[in-house]
Design an enzyme around this catalytic site. Structure first.
Site, PDB file in Angstrom:
ATOM      1  N   ASN A 139       0.860  -1.182   0.000  1.00 25.57           N
ATOM      2  CA  ASN A 139       0.000   0.000   0.000  1.00 25.57           C
ATOM      3  C   ASN A 139       0.895   1.229   0.000  1.00 25.57           C
ATOM      4  O   ASN A 139       1.446   1.589   1.024  1.00 25.57           O
ATOM      5  CB  ASN A 139      -0.893  -0.043   1.257  1.00 25.57           C
ATOM      6  CG  ASN A 139      -1.727   1.211   1.425  1.00 25.57           C
ATOM      7  OD1 ASN A 139      -1.802   2.047   0.516  1.00 25.57           O
ATOM      8  ND2 ASN A 139      -2.355   1.361   2.588  1.00 25.57           N
TER       9      ASN A 139
ATOM     10  N   LYS B 117       0.138   4.262  -0.334  1.00 29.13           N
ATOM     11  CA  LYS B 117      -0.541   5.462   0.211  1.00 29.13           C
ATOM     12  C   LYS B 117      -0.276   6.658  -0.726  1.00 29.13           C
ATOM     13  O   LYS B 117      -0.193   6.459  -1.928  1.00 29.13           O
ATOM     14  CB  LYS B 117      -0.067   5.715   1.644  1.00 29.13           C
ATOM     15  CG  LYS B 117      -0.207   4.447   2.503  1.00 29.13           C
ATOM     16  CD  LYS B 117      -0.079   4.681   3.975  1.00 29.13           C
ATOM     17  CE  LYS B 117      -0.288   3.366   4.706  1.00 29.13           C
ATOM     18  NZ  LYS B 117      -0.283   3.494   6.146  1.00 29.13           N
TER      19      LYS B 117
ATOM     20  N   HIS C 294      -9.635   1.199   4.518  1.00 24.54           N
ATOM     21  CA  HIS C 294      -8.381   1.385   5.269  1.00 24.54           C
ATOM     22  C   HIS C 294      -8.646   2.337   6.442  1.00 24.54           C
ATOM     23  O   HIS C 294      -9.454   3.253   6.330  1.00 24.54           O
ATOM     24  CB  HIS C 294      -7.299   1.946   4.339  1.00 24.54           C
ATOM     25  CG  HIS C 294      -5.950   1.960   4.987  1.00 24.54           C
ATOM     26  ND1 HIS C 294      -5.548   2.974   5.827  1.00 24.54           N
ATOM     27  CD2 HIS C 294      -4.944   1.068   4.954  1.00 24.54           C
ATOM     28  CE1 HIS C 294      -4.330   2.700   6.269  1.00 24.54           C
ATOM     29  NE2 HIS C 294      -3.931   1.541   5.756  1.00 24.54           N
TER      30      HIS C 294
ATOM     31  N   GLU D 192      -7.110   4.769   7.504  1.00 27.35           N
ATOM     32  CA  GLU D 192      -6.941   6.203   7.186  1.00 27.35           C
ATOM     33  C   GLU D 192      -8.177   6.746   6.465  1.00 27.35           C
ATOM     34  O   GLU D 192      -8.548   7.903   6.648  1.00 27.35           O
ATOM     35  CB  GLU D 192      -5.658   6.404   6.364  1.00 27.35           C
ATOM     36  CG  GLU D 192      -4.420   6.269   7.246  1.00 27.35           C
ATOM     37  CD  GLU D 192      -3.194   5.679   6.559  1.00 27.35           C
ATOM     38  OE1 GLU D 192      -3.091   5.737   5.316  1.00 27.35           O
ATOM     39  OE2 GLU D 192      -2.328   5.136   7.293  1.00 27.35           O
TER      40      GLU D 192
ATOM     41  N   GLU E 144      -5.643  -4.953  10.428  1.00 33.54           N
ATOM     42  CA  GLU E 144      -4.639  -3.934  10.695  1.00 33.54           C
ATOM     43  C   GLU E 144      -4.963  -3.217  12.001  1.00 33.54           C
ATOM     44  O   GLU E 144      -5.774  -2.287  12.013  1.00 33.54           O
ATOM     45  CB  GLU E 144      -4.614  -2.908   9.557  1.00 33.54           C
ATOM     46  CG  GLU E 144      -4.300  -3.501   8.206  1.00 33.54           C
ATOM     47  CD  GLU E 144      -3.674  -2.479   7.259  1.00 33.54           C
ATOM     48  OE1 GLU E 144      -2.568  -2.728   6.803  1.00 33.54           O
ATOM     49  OE2 GLU E 144      -4.289  -1.426   7.018  1.00 33.54           O
TER      50      GLU E 144
ATOM     51  N   GLY F 114       2.202   2.253  10.792  1.00 36.14           N
ATOM     52  CA  GLY F 114       3.172   3.335  10.657  1.00 36.14           C
ATOM     53  C   GLY F 114       3.837   3.734  11.963  1.00 36.14           C
ATOM     54  O   GLY F 114       4.505   4.768  12.037  1.00 36.14           O
TER      55      GLY F 114
ATOM     56  N   SER G 263       3.111  -2.160  10.418  1.00 39.39           N
ATOM     57  CA  SER G 263       4.562  -2.244  10.675  1.00 39.39           C
ATOM     58  C   SER G 263       5.126  -3.636  10.408  1.00 39.39           C
ATOM     59  O   SER G 263       6.014  -4.097  11.129  1.00 39.39           O
ATOM     60  CB  SER G 263       4.890  -1.777  12.102  1.00 39.39           C
ATOM     61  OG  SER G 263       4.517  -0.423  12.273  1.00 39.39           O
TER      62      SER G 263
HETATM   63  P1  PGA Z   1       2.604   0.239   7.710  1.00 45.04           P
HETATM   64  O1  PGA Z   1       1.180   0.486   7.003  1.00 45.04           O
HETATM   65  O2  PGA Z   1       3.167  -1.040   7.134  1.00 45.04           O
HETATM   66  O3  PGA Z   1       3.431   1.442   7.332  1.00 45.04           O
HETATM   67  O4  PGA Z   1       2.380   0.143   9.169  1.00 45.04           O
HETATM   68  C1  PGA Z   1       0.297  -0.581   6.749  1.00 45.04           C
HETATM   69  C2  PGA Z   1      -0.984  -0.037   6.150  1.00 45.04           C
HETATM   70  O5  PGA Z   1      -1.428   1.054   6.533  1.00 45.04           O
HETATM   71  O6  PGA Z   1      -1.600  -0.683   5.282  1.00 45.04           O
END
Ligand code: PGA
Length: 258
Positions: A11, A13, A97, A99, A169, A175, A215
């Site tokens: 992803n 983003k 997601h 976000e 997630e 993140g 992460s």
């Molecule tokens: P990350 O993000 O691996 O940077 O924690 C995962 C995601 O938001 O899909």
């Protein structure tokens, strides 16, 4: 790891111009483009989708979008439809997601309409679910995941359920560098599997891939992917440069031989 093909999705983003995206997609394709034991999906921003599709042509890599609207067309300024994605030869789409939920106010009903619209257009939805830190601390992780999963998958016919990918997630792990321990993640994945069994029956539920996201990095992937109900990963930060991402694909391939 279960018996089906594991899936590693990147992803990106809001990162990578189309030019930068082609470079990254080509580098990943050069390293693992003929790796058929793992389904690899790159999810660039809308503006890089067409270029990414062209960059991975002739390889086993697939391209996914990070969002879409549920309507087929109309007065929805700034949005794109499932048919527009299909027309670019995009085959996956990340939906719900955290976000999108927290920054753009998407609720379970809206996400559910998108899941059904994606399936109707033969796009494979990657439905994201996961609890906030406060929800985990309050002991409501399962209740939150159950609500997001059941509302997100409402109306999905059992015959199409195998096309759906679930990404667990935990929001506190996205993140942040904090990962759920393999045991913590497995517990929620097994719970998700039980909800899928209840909705679609055991045979179909066993074929739905449940990814872990939050992460996931080369140094923790082997342990996470060794868990029975963790069928792959949705990767954010570590998907932005080829080497780390390719290491994760290799990790998923290794998990098959254990
Ligand atoms: P990350 O993000 O691996 O940077 O924690 C995962 C995601 O938001 O899909």
């Amino acid at each position: 790891m279960s018996l089906h093909t594991p899936l590693i999705a990147g992803n990106w983003k809001m990162n990578k111009t189309a030019t930068e995206g082609v470079e990254l997609a080509q580098a990943v394709a050069a390293a693992v483009g003929i790796e058929s034991a793992v389904q690899v999906v790159l999810c660039p921003p809308f503006t890089a989708l067409a270029a990414a599709v062209a960059a991975v042509e002739g390889t086993h890599l697939s391209i996914g979008a990070q969002n879409m609207h549920d309507k087929t067309n109309g007065a929805f300024t700034g949005e794109v439809s499932a048919a527009m994605l299909r027309d670019l030869h995009v085959t996956y789409v990340i939906l719900g997601h955290s976000e999108r939920r927290s920054l753009f106010g998407e609720d379970d009903a809206f996400i559910n309409r998108k899941v059904n619209a994606a399936l109707a257009a033969s796009l494979k939805p990657i439905l994201c679910v996961g609890e906030l830190l406060a929800e985990r601390e309050a002991g409501t992780t399962n209740a939150v995941v159950k609500r997001q999963l059941e509302l997100g998958l409402a109306g999905v016919p059992a015959a199409k359920a195998e096309q759906v990918i679930i990404a667990y997630e935990p929001v506190w792990a996205i993140g942040t560098g904090k990962t759920a321990t393999p045991a913590m993640a497995q517990e929620v994945h097994a719970f998700i599997r039980s909800l899928l069994v209840a909705q679609f029956g055991a045979e179909t539920a066993a074929r739905v891939r449940i990814l872990y996201g939050g992460s996931m990095k080369p140094d923790n992937a082997d342990a996470l992917l060794a868990e029975h109900d963790i069928d792959g990963g949705l990767i954010g930060g570590a998907a932005l440069e080829a080497k780390g991402f390719v290491d994760l694909v290799r990790s998923a391939a290794r998990s098959l031989s254990r």
